[in-house]
Design a protein around this motif. Structure first.
Motif, short mmCIF file in Angstrom:
data_model
loop_
_atom_site.label_atom_id
_atom_site.label_comp_id
_atom_site.label_asym_id
_atom_site.label_seq_id
_atom_site.Cartn_x
_atom_site.Cartn_y
_atom_site.Cartn_z
N ASN A 796 0.84 -1.22 0.00
CA ASN A 796 0.00 0.00 0.00
C ASN A 796 0.86 1.26 0.00
O ASN A 796 0.61 2.21 -0.74
CB ASN A 796 -0.93 0.01 1.22
N GLN A 797 1.92 1.25 0.86
CA GLN A 797 2.81 2.39 0.91
C GLN A 797 3.57 2.56 -0.41
O GLN A 797 3.76 3.67 -0.90
CB GLN A 797 3.81 2.25 2.07
N ALA A 798 4.00 1.43 -0.99
CA ALA A 798 4.72 1.49 -2.27
C ALA A 798 3.83 2.04 -3.38
O ALA A 798 4.27 2.80 -4.24
CB ALA A 798 5.24 0.11 -2.64
N PHE A 799 2.55 1.64 -3.34
CA PHE A 799 1.63 2.15 -4.35
C PHE A 799 1.45 3.67 -4.20
O PHE A 799 1.46 4.40 -5.19
CB PHE A 799 0.26 1.46 -4.21
N THR A 800 1.32 4.16 -2.96
CA THR A 800 1.20 5.60 -2.73
C THR A 800 2.42 6.34 -3.25
O THR A 800 2.31 7.40 -3.88
CB THR A 800 1.00 5.88 -1.22
N LEU A 801 3.61 5.76 -2.99
CA LEU A 801 4.85 6.37 -3.48
C LEU A 801 4.86 6.40 -5.01
O LEU A 801 5.21 7.42 -5.62
CB LEU A 801 6.05 5.58 -2.95
N LEU A 802 4.46 5.30 -5.64
CA LEU A 802 4.40 5.24 -7.11
C LEU A 802 3.48 6.34 -7.65
O LEU A 802 3.80 7.03 -8.63
CB LEU A 802 3.90 3.86 -7.55
N LEU A 803 2.35 6.52 -7.00
CA LEU A 803 1.36 7.49 -7.45
C LEU A 803 1.93 8.92 -7.40
O LEU A 803 1.81 9.68 -8.36
CB LEU A 803 0.11 7.38 -6.57
N TRP A 804 2.57 9.27 -6.29
CA TRP A 804 3.08 10.63 -6.15
C TRP A 804 4.29 10.89 -7.05
O TRP A 804 4.44 11.99 -7.59
CB TRP A 804 3.42 10.92 -4.68
N ILE A 805 5.15 9.88 -7.22
CA ILE A 805 6.29 10.05 -8.14
C ILE A 805 5.78 10.23 -9.56
O ILE A 805 6.27 11.08 -10.32
CB ILE A 805 7.25 8.84 -8.04
N THR A 806 4.77 9.43 -9.93
CA THR A 806 4.20 9.55 -11.29
C THR A 806 3.65 10.95 -11.50
O THR A 806 3.88 11.56 -12.55
CB THR A 806 3.09 8.50 -11.49
N LYS A 807 2.92 11.47 -10.53
CA LYS A 807 2.35 12.82 -10.67
C LYS A 807 3.46 13.86 -10.81
O LYS A 807 3.39 14.77 -11.65
CB LYS A 807 1.47 13.15 -9.46
#
Length: 1030
Positions: A796-807
């Motif tokens: 879950n934390q890795a997904f949140t990190l992926l989302l913010w880096i992508t943005k």
């Protein structure tokens, strides 16, 4: 032999030229003209050779043949006029002038040739006059076709532009000739040219001679313009184009005044609304060029017409234009220079206005009171003289009327009129304060305002507050005693329990007046607020119930409202910070709402300081260390339990503190920001608390090295600070900081801490310049994300990190954003992360609120949404079609989020291919998908009715079904879409009218008022569908 060959080579081009001429003249082909012009441009032939080749055609006894020959020559000249020599121009003009006497079929081609020659720079002096005389004397212009009349106007325009002095040598003959040309013109294309010519005649001082009235008549016959452009008009001429062109002519010279003003009065008095508006607007324009001499004889009639329109009109536009015309008339009379023995028309004009309007001000309940006040204010606002004349007459009357009328609504009307006249005083400056018209009324005005502020009527109080603000803006008008009384009234109104309007207005007025009189508010208001705040600290502990923070909250609001002057900020900011510190000592029972209220007040103070760099830096260096100190103190283990310490670590409170820090950082100069960053980053990396006030903490602050969960939560404050810095500020130990943030974003189970770290990492990544360091950080981030997604404990934390880096990368168009977006799309099929991945597309397309914002200096490229749509929607659609049935909703949800955030002009061309998916999304059980899709469809119903009408059956069914959804927001959106459906073509909707009206009866009884309101609105539109006039 060689000579013969040379002759043959020379004859060959001429033979070809003769062939082209023959094809054009006799073969009625249009192409050869362009070919001949191209050959002349390239030097293959000369214009003289073209004339020689046309010889027999130009002398042919058949008029049509002669016309074709001259047409060919004219078309060549239009493209080659810049190549002509002076001698050639002379001969050609003599030829064309002679041909003006030819058959009427030849004239259009002759005029085209003269238009080409009028553009030639080689024309010797005198020929322009010769050409125009030949046209004026030999051509009956109004008997020609529209295009040929347009050619004549173009010839005149070209000569006026290039041969102005020559034409002026014609004197009034040129004006008379043009009047003959224009007389009777009806085509709007030609009229635009004609109006521009008349305007140039006047503005460039051409001689009008005895033809002023004739010139006026030939143009004023079109006033007012009554023209409706035909549908799909290829020329694009609008009614306003003609109106403005004609108005520029009529208002261009005072010499038209004696003819124009009676016409304007006549049209103002007519019953046609457009004529009234046009006439008043034209009068307004005329006043800019007229003087007293032109207006003198018409002033009584002009005033009578304007007064009648303002008193009696049912149109707000006519009233507004009437007031504007009166303003301009008064300004014109004010600006005219008077001779010693001349009559002052301004005084007599204003006396007439006062005579007709003044007595209506004594009747505050009658309908003419406001029209009279508006007329007087329109005149008073025109000049300082007019303002003084009217104010000295009207203000004593209104002050007397205020005391004579005792009802609050009557007093409010009178005070609003007084307020209008007071506002006008702000337009004029007076060197001597005794000269100011208000000086003699100061005491009466203050007394009257204070009476209004103590009246029980809220509406009268509101007008009183506005009047006090305007009075305060007048320099040297309020004495120190008046200011003390004013501050007392504003303080009292700020704490009125009954009505929110009065205290909001009082706070706003306090802020405005504090900026003007900081000393008075520092002496008389701040001590009371400090006492109220201190009293509130103990009251909060004792009181219970929903209103226990009411006075306390208003006190905080008042402190932020008056922080509009640097000296005041230096008093209010310590008060607010001290209030937080007092609570931290554990003496007060504190709730999160109390701390958030203080933070909101601090943020408002920071926003007010942004306009003044000195105050802003004072706020930053005072408030930011204090807030960090409180938060660090709260995160430390303590023997004594403090309520505030627990409260300060709550999500909502940390978010409020972060907003204050962010607002206090975004407007720092790079130099000051660099000074601050060298303190705050080491605080988090090394635990260096030396810059914090009261820095004797019971333990070490190490949020990244085995710190407590409370300390890790404070990364949200670090995020607010570093993500608000200008891009060119160097952050110390950046590489280490990024690695620590990366580790925390995936290494801890607290969602708040890990998300704060991910956002901070993304915010810094977005601002990082291209280079090896960025590439290394990105590689490290991608490896961390992939490792985290593979681990069940941290996915879950890795997904949140992926989302913010992508943005962060999408916003700056970084090439890696494509790979990360593809990875995100792959997660749509994940049974656990799929729904969250779909919601992630909303985050990617939306504007940030705390990080990755333009205000925070993030690298946000224009049109990033359009680029994201172009790059990724095809893959989303393809993924939807290939996905198993159970994950299709995730793709629909992601697609719906993307389309909902997309600018509608970008979406409309793609609508036919995407509409079927949007309709399918309405069947998705997820209410978020439904709401997002409905929000996307509603504007499309208004902007693309033809495309949407092809799916009307499905739309009606889906919208009616969703109007019974369990989600109130979905029900409201569905009903709004039902309302928007009525914009579709009526014949398409009529078969569904009865069904829809029956179905919309159910939401009329909905338990939520907002749903019922939308149902009434939508059902009413469906009832009217197909009725006459709908």
């Amino acid at each position: 032999m060689a000579a013969a060959t040379a002759l043959e080579e020379a004859a060959a081009p001429m033979s070809a030229l003769c062939g082209l001429v023959q094809d054009f003249v006799m073969g009625q082909q249009e192409g050869p003209a362009d070919q001949v012009a191209a050959d002349v441009k390239s030097g293959l032939y000369t214009v003289l050779q073209v004339v020689e080749a046309l010889g027999s055609s130009l002398e042919n006894p058949e008029p049509r043949t002669r016309a074709r020959g001259i047409q060919l020559l004219s078309q060549v000249l239009l493209q080659c006029h810049s190549l002509l020599l002076e001698k050639e121009v002379v001969h050609l003009i003599l030829f064309y002038e002679n041909r003006l006497k030819d058959h009427h079929l030849v004239i259009p081609s002759v005029l085209q040739g003269l238009r080409a020659l009028s553009l030639s720079v080689a024309m010797p002096p005198g020929l322009a006059v010769s050409v125009l005389k030949a046209i004026f004397q030999g051509v009956h212009v109004q008997s020609l076709l529209q295009v040929d009349r347009h050619t004549v106007f173009s010839i005149i325009t070209n000569f006026m532009r290039s041969r102005e002095e020559e034409l002026k040598g014609l004197g009034a003959d040129f004006t008379f000739g043009f009047i003959q040309v224009m007389d009777g013109e009806k085509d709007p294309r030609n009229l635009l040219l004609a109006f521009h010519i008349v305007h140039d005649l006047i503005s460039k001082d051409f001689s009008l001679g005895p033809f002023v009235e004739e010139l006026f008549e030939v143009t004023s016959c079109y006033f007012p313009i009554d023209f409706t452009p035909p549908p799909n008009d290829p020329y694009g001429i609008q009614r306003d184009d003609l109106i403005l062109s004609l108005r520029a002519v009529l208002a261009s010279t005072p010499r038209f005044a004696e003819f124009l003003l009676p016409l304007l009065i006549e049209k103002v008095d007519s019953e046609i609304l457009s004529a009234k508006l046009d006439s008043l607007q034209t009068l307004n324009a005329c006043c800019a060029v007229y003087g007293q001499k032109e207006l003198k004889d018409f002033l009584p009639s002009l005033w009578a017409s304007i007064r009648r329109e303002v008193f009696q009109t049912a149109s707000e536009r006519v009233e507004a234009e009437g007031l504007a015309a009166l303003h301009s008339l008064t300004a014109c009379l004010s600006c005219s220079v008077l001779r010693a023995d001349a009559e002052d028309l301004l005084d007599s004009f204003l006396s007439n206005i006062l005579q007709d309007c003044r007595h209506h001000l004594c009747e505050p309940d009658m309908k003419l009171v406001w029209p009279s006040a508006k007329l007087l204010q329109a005149a008073a606002g025109a000049s300082a003289r007019a303002c003084e004349h009217i104010t000295n007459s009207v203000l004593p009357l209104l002050l007397e009327q205020f005391h004579q009328h005792t009802q609050s609504n009557q007093r409010r009307t009178i005070l609003e009129m007084i307020l209008g006249f007071l506002k006008l005083q702000q337009k004029w400056s007076y060197e001597d304060k005794d000269e100011r018209p208000l000086s003699s009324f100061k005491d009466q005005l203050c007394s009257l305002v204070f009476m209004a502020l103590t009246d029980p009527s809220t509406q009268l109080q509101l007008v009183g507050i506005r009047t006090l603000t305007v009075l305060g803006a007048q320099p040297d008008l309020l004495s120190s005693g008046d200011l003390e009384l004013a501050v007392g009234h504003l303080y009292r109104l700020s704490f009125l329990e009954e009505d929110s309007q009065s205290w909001v207005a009082a706070l706003e007025a306090s802020g405005t007046l504090t900026a003007l009189y900081p000393g008075a508010f520092s002496s008389h208001l701040l001590p009371k607020l400090a006492e109220e705040l201190h009293k509130g600290e103990s009251d909060v502990a004792r009181e219970v119930g929903p209103t226990k923070y009411s006075r306390h909250f208003r006190c905080l609001q008042a402190l932020s409202a008056v922080s509009t002057h640097p000296s005041i900020v230096k008093e209010t900011l310590p008060l607010l910070l001290q209030h937080l510190c007092q609570a931290n000592k554990g003496n007060v029972i504190t709730e999160s709402s109390e701390v958030i209220a203080v933070c909101q007040s601090l943020q408002q103070v920071a926003e007010k300081c942004q306009q003044d760099p000195e105050s802003y830096w004072y706020f930053h260096e005072t408030a930011v260390p204090c807030l960090f100190a409180l938060a660090v103190q709260a995160s430390m283990p303590a023997k004594e339990s403090s309520v505030l310490r627990k409260v300060l670590l709550e999500d909502e409170v940390l978010a409020a503190l972060a907003s204050v820090i962010s607002t206090a950082t975004t407007h720092l100069s790079p130099e000051l920001a660099a000074q601050s960053v060298t303190c705050i980053v080491p605080l988090f990396l090394d635990g260096n608390t030396s810059f914090l006030p009261e820095n004797s903490f019971p333990g070490q602050f190490q949020p990244f090295q085995d710190g407590s969960s409370g300390q890790r939560r404070l990364v949200a404050l670090l995020t607010a600070f570093v993500c608000s810095l200008p891009r060119n500020v160097e952050i110390p130990q950046l590489n280490r900081l990024m690695r620590e943030l990366l580790e925390q974003s995936c290494g801890h189970s607290c969602p708040f801490s890990s998300t704060a770290a991910a956002k901070c990492f993304a915010g810094l990544l977005n601002k990082q310049p291209q280079g090896q360091q960025l590439d290394e950080l990105l590689q490290l981030a991608v490896d961390t994300v992939e490792a985290g997604l593979a681990s069940e404990s941290s996915h879950n934390q890795a997904f949140t990190l992926l989302l913010w880096i992508t943005k962060a990368l999408v916003l700056r168009y970084h090439p890696l954003s494509t790979c990360l977006t593809t990875r995100l799309m792959g997660l749509l099929s994940d049974p656990v992360l799929g729904p969250a991945a779909a919601d992630g597309f909303s985050l990617l397309m939306s504007d940030g609120s705390d990080v990755l914002t333009r205000a925070g200096h993030a690298d946000v490229r224009i049109m990033f949404r359009q680029r994201f749509f172009t790059d990724n929607v095809p893959a989303l659609v393809q993924g939807f079609h290939a996905a198993p049935q159970d994950v299709k909703p995730n793709y629909l949800k992601g697609l719906s989020h993307v389309l909902n955030r997309l600018p509608k002009p970008v979406l409309l061309p793609e609508l036919p291919t995407l509409l079927s998916l949007l309709l399918e999304a309405l069947s998705c059980p997820d209410s978020v998908v439904q709401l997002s899709t409905l929000s996307c469809l509603q504007p499309l119903l208004l902007e693309a009715p033809q495309v949407m009408s092809l799916h009307v059956d499905t739309l009606v069914t889906k919208f009616l079904s969703l109007s019974s959804s369990h989600s109130m927001a979905v029900r409201i959106a569905a009903l709004q879409c039902m309302h928007a459906l009525t914009r579709l073509p009526t014949p398409v909707l009529l078969p569904y009218k009865a069904q829809v009206i029956r179905a919309l009866a159910k939401p009329l009884d909905d338990k939520k008022r907002l749903v019922r309101k939308e149902a009434v609105s939508a059902r009413g539109e469906w009832f009217l569908l197909g009725s006459p006039g709908s």
